[in-house]
Design a protein around this motif. Structure first.
Motif, short mmCIF file in Angstrom:
data_model
loop_
_atom_site.label_atom_id
_atom_site.label_comp_id
_atom_site.label_asym_id
_atom_site.label_seq_id
_atom_site.Cartn_x
_atom_site.Cartn_y
_atom_site.Cartn_z
N ALA A 62 -7.04 -3.63 5.82
CA ALA A 62 -7.06 -4.83 6.66
C ALA A 62 -8.24 -5.73 6.29
CB ALA A 62 -7.14 -4.44 8.13
N VAL A 63 -9.39 -5.15 6.09
CA VAL A 63 -10.57 -5.96 5.71
C VAL A 63 -10.34 -6.61 4.34
CG1 VAL A 63 -13.00 -5.79 5.07
CG2 VAL A 63 -12.19 -4.68 7.13
N ILE A 66 -7.95 -9.50 4.87
CA ILE A 66 -8.61 -10.65 5.52
C ILE A 66 -9.53 -11.36 4.54
CG2 ILE A 66 -10.28 -11.27 7.30
CD1 ILE A 66 -9.01 -9.09 9.07
N SER A 67 -10.21 -10.59 3.68
CA SER A 67 -11.11 -11.23 2.72
C SER A 67 -10.32 -12.02 1.67
CB SER A 67 -11.98 -10.19 2.03
OG SER A 67 -11.21 -9.34 1.22
N ASN A 69 -7.30 -13.49 2.32
CA ASN A 69 -6.63 -14.60 3.00
C ASN A 69 -7.18 -14.72 4.41
OD1 ASN A 69 -4.93 -16.60 3.79
ND2 ASN A 69 -3.04 -15.41 3.61
N PRO A 70 -8.31 -15.42 4.59
CA PRO A 70 -8.92 -15.51 5.93
C PRO A 70 -8.05 -16.20 6.97
CG PRO A 70 -10.45 -16.21 4.21
CD PRO A 70 -9.12 -16.04 3.57
N SER A 71 -7.12 -17.04 6.55
CA SER A 71 -6.28 -17.73 7.54
C SER A 71 -5.28 -16.79 8.21
CB SER A 71 -5.54 -18.89 6.87
OG SER A 71 -4.66 -18.39 5.88
N SER A 73 -6.06 -13.78 9.33
CA SER A 73 -6.83 -12.72 9.98
C SER A 73 -6.28 -12.32 11.34
CB SER A 73 -8.30 -13.13 10.10
OG SER A 73 -8.42 -14.23 10.97
N ILE A 76 -3.21 -10.04 10.74
CA ILE A 76 -3.63 -8.77 10.14
C ILE A 76 -4.36 -7.91 11.17
CG2 ILE A 76 -5.14 -7.74 8.40
CD1 ILE A 76 -4.48 -10.11 6.59
N SER A 77 -5.24 -8.52 11.96
CA SER A 77 -5.98 -7.76 12.97
C SER A 77 -5.06 -7.18 14.03
CB SER A 77 -7.03 -8.65 13.63
OG SER A 77 -7.98 -9.07 12.68
#
Length: 105
Positions: A62-63, A66-67, A69-71, A73, A76-77
């Motif tokens: 997951a991290v 997110i790293s 594709n930050p949009s 997040s 994913i979270s």
């Protein structure tokens, strides 16, 4: 033969050895009451190890996602938290089985 297969075969062999001695005991196996405690301990240990490895892999992925594709997040979270809850439920099931071994059997 892979390492996981060897470990599973060793565990099966140890369980087979304990079952033979328990069935051969007099008085219904009362002298081997300690085997329930060992089985419950091993069961919880294996469950905790497996769920810990699964949760670590899930959080790592997951991290990483997110790293990259930050949009995304939020999605994913949310998916990660649901997945972690399902993984943790496996440890709770193992705890229930261990408690049954300790107090019912």
């Amino acid at each position: 033969m892979s390492k996981a297969v060897r470990i599973v075969l060793n565990v099966v062999a140890v369980m087979a050895l304990f079952s033979v001695s328990a069935f051969a005991a007099e008085n219904g196996g009362e002298t081997y009451k300690w085997a329930h405690y060992i089985a419950a301990g091993f069961g919880m240990g294996i469950a905790a190890f497996g769920t810990g490895m699964g949760q670590g892999k899930a959080i790592s992925s997951a991290v990483e996602g997110i790293s990259r594709n930050p949009s995304a997040s939020g999605k994913i979270s949310t998916t990660m938290i649901i997945g972690l809850a399902l993984i943790e439920s496996l440890a709770i099931y193992a705890l229930v089985v261990a408690l049954i071994l300790l107090f019912v059997v």
